[in-house]
Write a protein that holds these residues in place. Structure first.
Motif, PDB file in Angstrom:
ATOM      1  N   LEU A   1      -4.104  -2.144  -5.880  1.00  0.00           N
ATOM      2  CA  LEU A   1      -3.824  -3.007  -5.216  1.00  0.00           C
ATOM      3  C   LEU A   1      -4.385  -4.479  -5.843  1.00  0.00           C
ATOM      4  O   LEU A   1      -4.126  -5.356  -5.901  1.00  0.00           O
ATOM      5  CB  LEU A   1      -4.057  -3.039  -3.749  1.00  0.00           C
ATOM      6  CG  LEU A   1      -3.164  -2.019  -3.064  1.00  0.00           C
ATOM      7  CD1 LEU A   1      -3.681  -1.911  -1.682  1.00  0.00           C
ATOM      8  CD2 LEU A   1      -1.499  -2.757  -2.913  1.00  0.00           C
ATOM      9  N   ALA A   2      -5.902  -4.069  -6.234  1.00  0.00           N
ATOM     10  CA  ALA A   2      -6.560  -5.179  -6.746  1.00  0.00           C
ATOM     11  C   ALA A   2      -6.066  -5.512  -8.084  1.00  0.00           C
ATOM     12  O   ALA A   2      -5.988  -6.840  -8.310  1.00  0.00           O
ATOM     13  CB  ALA A   2      -8.045  -4.855  -6.875  1.00  0.00           C
TER      14      ALA A   2
ATOM     15  N   HIS B   1      -9.484   4.814  -2.231  1.00  0.00           N
ATOM     16  CA  HIS B   1     -10.115   3.833  -3.404  1.00  0.00           C
ATOM     17  C   HIS B   1      -9.249   3.642  -4.558  1.00  0.00           C
ATOM     18  O   HIS B   1      -9.042   2.712  -4.962  1.00  0.00           O
ATOM     19  CB  HIS B   1     -11.408   4.726  -3.848  1.00  0.00           C
ATOM     20  CG  HIS B   1     -12.062   3.962  -4.790  1.00  0.00           C
ATOM     21  ND1 HIS B   1     -12.622   2.692  -4.702  1.00  0.00           N
ATOM     22  CD2 HIS B   1     -12.068   4.473  -6.100  1.00  0.00           C
ATOM     23  CE1 HIS B   1     -13.256   2.374  -5.743  1.00  0.00           C
ATOM     24  NE2 HIS B   1     -13.011   3.396  -6.793  1.00  0.00           N
TER      25      HIS B   1
ATOM     26  N   GLN C   1      -6.821   1.095  -3.542  1.00  0.00           N
ATOM     27  CA  GLN C   1      -7.327  -0.094  -3.486  1.00  0.00           C
ATOM     28  C   GLN C   1      -7.422  -0.602  -5.069  1.00  0.00           C
ATOM     29  O   GLN C   1      -7.341  -1.951  -5.193  1.00  0.00           O
ATOM     30  CB  GLN C   1      -8.573  -0.061  -2.798  1.00  0.00           C
ATOM     31  CG  GLN C   1      -8.509  -0.088  -1.301  1.00  0.00           C
ATOM     32  CD  GLN C   1      -7.636  -0.957  -0.697  1.00  0.00           C
ATOM     33  OE1 GLN C   1      -7.703  -2.374  -1.035  1.00  0.00           O
ATOM     34  NE2 GLN C   1      -6.565  -0.612   0.019  1.00  0.00           N
ATOM     35  N   GLU C   2      -7.977   0.192  -5.881  1.00  0.00           N
ATOM     36  CA  GLU C   2      -7.907  -0.320  -7.206  1.00  0.00           C
ATOM     37  C   GLU C   2      -6.569  -1.114  -7.959  1.00  0.00           C
ATOM     38  O   GLU C   2      -6.473  -1.875  -8.454  1.00  0.00           O
ATOM     39  CB  GLU C   2      -8.396   0.763  -8.159  1.00  0.00           C
ATOM     40  CG  GLU C   2      -9.916   1.122  -8.153  1.00  0.00           C
ATOM     41  CD  GLU C   2     -10.301   1.986  -9.268  1.00  0.00           C
ATOM     42  OE1 GLU C   2      -9.530   2.790  -9.660  1.00  0.00           O
ATOM     43  OE2 GLU C   2     -11.461   2.023  -9.783  1.00  0.00           O
TER      44      GLU C   2
ATOM     45  N   THR D   1       0.867  -1.084   0.085  1.00  0.00           N
ATOM     46  CA  THR D   1      -0.034   0.104  -0.056  1.00  0.00           C
ATOM     47  C   THR D   1       0.689   1.405  -0.101  1.00  0.00           C
ATOM     48  O   THR D   1       0.630   2.174  -0.702  1.00  0.00           O
ATOM     49  CB  THR D   1      -0.900  -0.012   1.244  1.00  0.00           C
ATOM     50  OG1 THR D   1      -1.701  -1.343   1.166  1.00  0.00           O
ATOM     51  CG2 THR D   1      -1.787   1.095   1.306  1.00  0.00           C
TER      52      THR D   1
END
Length: 578
Positions: free
Chosen positions: A185-186, A179, A182-183, A161
């Motif tokens: 990381l996904a 957000h 997180q995108e 992160t």
């Protein structure tokens, strides 16, 4: 320490291992958004003043006209040129990879290639994907560059992160929210379980996202710290201002210092902009960069990229001479900025920069070695861009100087005088005189262009071109063409007469159109767009008047431009294509 070559990668390569970083559907959708959000490209005698050099540029900037300050503005998306892309990726990753050459040339609009079309084609998209893979893989293969990108243990909680958030902020030139992280990381999770592979995938995705490929010049939010004056509408956000300033002066992404100043709103203060402009122009800072302003502007303004394609026999223009010619023009332009000279010295100055090879070519004595050095040219024709080999060579034909090409460049790039292209079939309508007559190039051109349809434009072109006939096709001085003496005299359309090249250069140096034209050119490059409309014209006029009162000192004028409202505001809404 920068990585000079591509090292063997400890990571699996995309094409040989199914778990290596590869363009997942999410990655492709992120990159393809760059196509969807694109828009069409944009549709173009001074008094004598003291010019004592000063250490730093400084200038008060006149305010914008009230009607222009209140005009409606709109955000724009501006694609990175290939030079900007090259510099930005290498700066972010600590590399020196040859990325620029792997992208197609950008169109030249309004004289510069940073007026990039805001679109990305499918073939270009694939190149961006491949270059991101190559660059990130090289960076993670180098010990020093990997430590910079991966400052924590990859499989520890929060490390990925931290890496993704830090890199995305620097690459996207703005803060990133949870957000968005997180995108990323996904996306990284779809590339495999190996933490380094996930990092590679996330960094590559960041470099093909529209937030990286496009400079998004959003407006400042009302009431935010960046909105320092409620009376000025349409200011761009502090991060957009940091981006615009950095790409103008160093053709690369803003560094940490600029991003910090944007974060707390300090960058919007004119005094801070002045300080940062001087910092980015400092020779020590720009020495680490590929194409800062003192190198990139003359490269494009003078068309120096074309010298490698100049079709001359290597005996007349060998590789060492070509290299020295380009370096002379860039070093000369940098000197005008660094020492805060009058911009009029660009036309004619008592010095230039040569090494032994170039000095021999020019007939200058007492110069040794391969390094360029400053030489006094008082009393000679040398000194100023119009007397430098690079300009003279790129405006020549393969076997002789081109009177028309040289004059056209002066009119369009030095004086900003509009000039129509020759009518179709002009060569056939006005055939060349019989070679058996033994006419000089001047006599031949005078005979061909004395009547319509050629006389209108050539009344402007011919005198300037005649004044540069003292130089041959590769920039050497000459006194004869064949057996006939060179005639470099002429009469300008204004009625001003000159008897030789030196007198014509003096007239051009005193032409009030030149400083105004250079102001337009610098603003065009700074804003990455053509200038049109009354508000742009008013800004140019106001800045040009201040330029004159300041003795035309160039570094001061660059500061004046970066402090101006035109530089700090978004494009007029009516000029942005729907």
């Amino acid at each position: 320490m920068a990585v000079e070559t591509e090292a063997p990668s400890p990571l699996p390569r995309r094409r040989s291992n199914p778990t290596s970083p590869r363009p997942s559907p999410l990655l492709l959708s992120l990159a393809c958004f760059a196509i969807a959000c694109s828009s069409p490209p944009p549709s173009s005698a001074p008094e004598s003043f003291p010019t004592t050099p000063v250490a730093l540029g400084n200038a008060e900037t006149p305010p914008a006209a009230p009607a222009c300050a209140a005009a409606a503005r709109a955000p724009v998306f501006h694609r990175l040129s290939r030079t900007e892309y090259h510099n930005s990726v290498n700066q972010l990753l600590g590399l020196q990879l040859p990325l620029r050459e792997r992208l197609p040339a950008d169109p030249i609009l309004f004289g510069f290639d940073n007026n990039a079309e805001t679109s990305v084609s499918a073939p270009s998209l694939q190149r961006y994907l491949d270059l991101a893979d190559r660059a990130v893989t090289a960076a993670l293969a180098g010990t020093e560059t990997r430590q910079r990108l991966v400052p924590c243990t990859p499989d520890h909680d929060g490390c990925l992160t931290r890496i993704v958030g830090t890199f995305a902020k620097r690459a996207w030139r703005r803060p990133v929210d949870a957000h968005e992280i997180q995108e990323q990381l996904a996306l990284a999770a779809t590339c495999g379980d190996d933490p380094l592979v996930q990092i590679s995938c996330a960094l590559q995705a960041t470099l093909v996202a529209p937030d990286f490929l496009f400079r998004t010049e959003l407006l400042a939010a009302p009431g935010a710290p960046s909105s320092l004056s409620a009376t000025i509408e349409g200011r761009i956000s502090p991060y957009a201002l940091a981006t615009r300033l950095s790409y103008f002066l160093v053709s690369s992404t803003p560094d940490d210092r600029l991003l910090e100043l944007a974060a707390d709103g300090r960058l919007s203060a004119p005094s801070v902009i002045e300080t940062e402009t001087n910092r980015l122009l400092d020779p020590g800072y720009r020495s680490r960069l590929h194409s800062p302003l003192p190198l990139s502007v003359p490269l494009q303004w003078l068309g120096l990229d074309e010298i490698d394609q100049a079709p001359f026999d290597s005996r007349a223009l060998d590789a060492d001479l070509r290299t020295a010619m380009v370096a002379e023009s860039q070093r000369f332009f940098a000197e005008i900025i660094d020492e805060n000279h009058s911009v009029l010295d660009l036309v004619k100055a008592p010095f230039t920069f040569v090494n032994r090879r170039l000095a021999d070519h020019y007939g200058l004595s007492g110069v040794t070695g391969t390094d360029l050095r400053r030489v006094d040219t008082t009393g000679s024709l040398r000194g100023g861009v119009l007397t430098q080999g690079a300009f003279l060579t790129t405006t020549s034909l393969p076997d002789k100087p081109s009177i028309s090409r040289r004059a056209r460049w002066v009119l369009q790039n030095l004086l900003c005088s509009p000039l129509d292209d020759p009518p179709p079939g002009a060569e056939e309508m006005v055939p060349a005189p019989d070679p058996g007559l033994g006419l000089t190039s001047r006599q031949s051109l005078e005979q061909r262009t004395s009547r319509p349809p050629c006389s209108g434009c050539h009344a402007l072109l011919n005198p300037i071109g005649f004044g540069l006939e003292s130089f041959d096709a590769v920039g050497s001085l000459r006194t004869h063409e064949g057996s006939q003496p060179i005639d470099a005299s002429g009469v300008l359309p204004t009625g001003e007469r000159f008897g030789n090249t030196a007198e014509m250069l003096a007239l051009l140096r005193s032409d009030p159109r030149f400083p105004t034209c250079l102001t337009r050119k610098l603003l065009t490059y700074a804003l990455g767009r053509g200038l049109a409309g009354p508000c742009d014209d008013e800004a140019i006029a106001v800045l040009s008047r201040a330029f004159a009162l300041d003795g035309y000192r160039l570094k001061n004028h660059i500061v004046r431009i970066t402090r101006s409202e035109l530089f700090r505001t978004a494009r007029l809404a009516r000029e942005v294509a729907p």
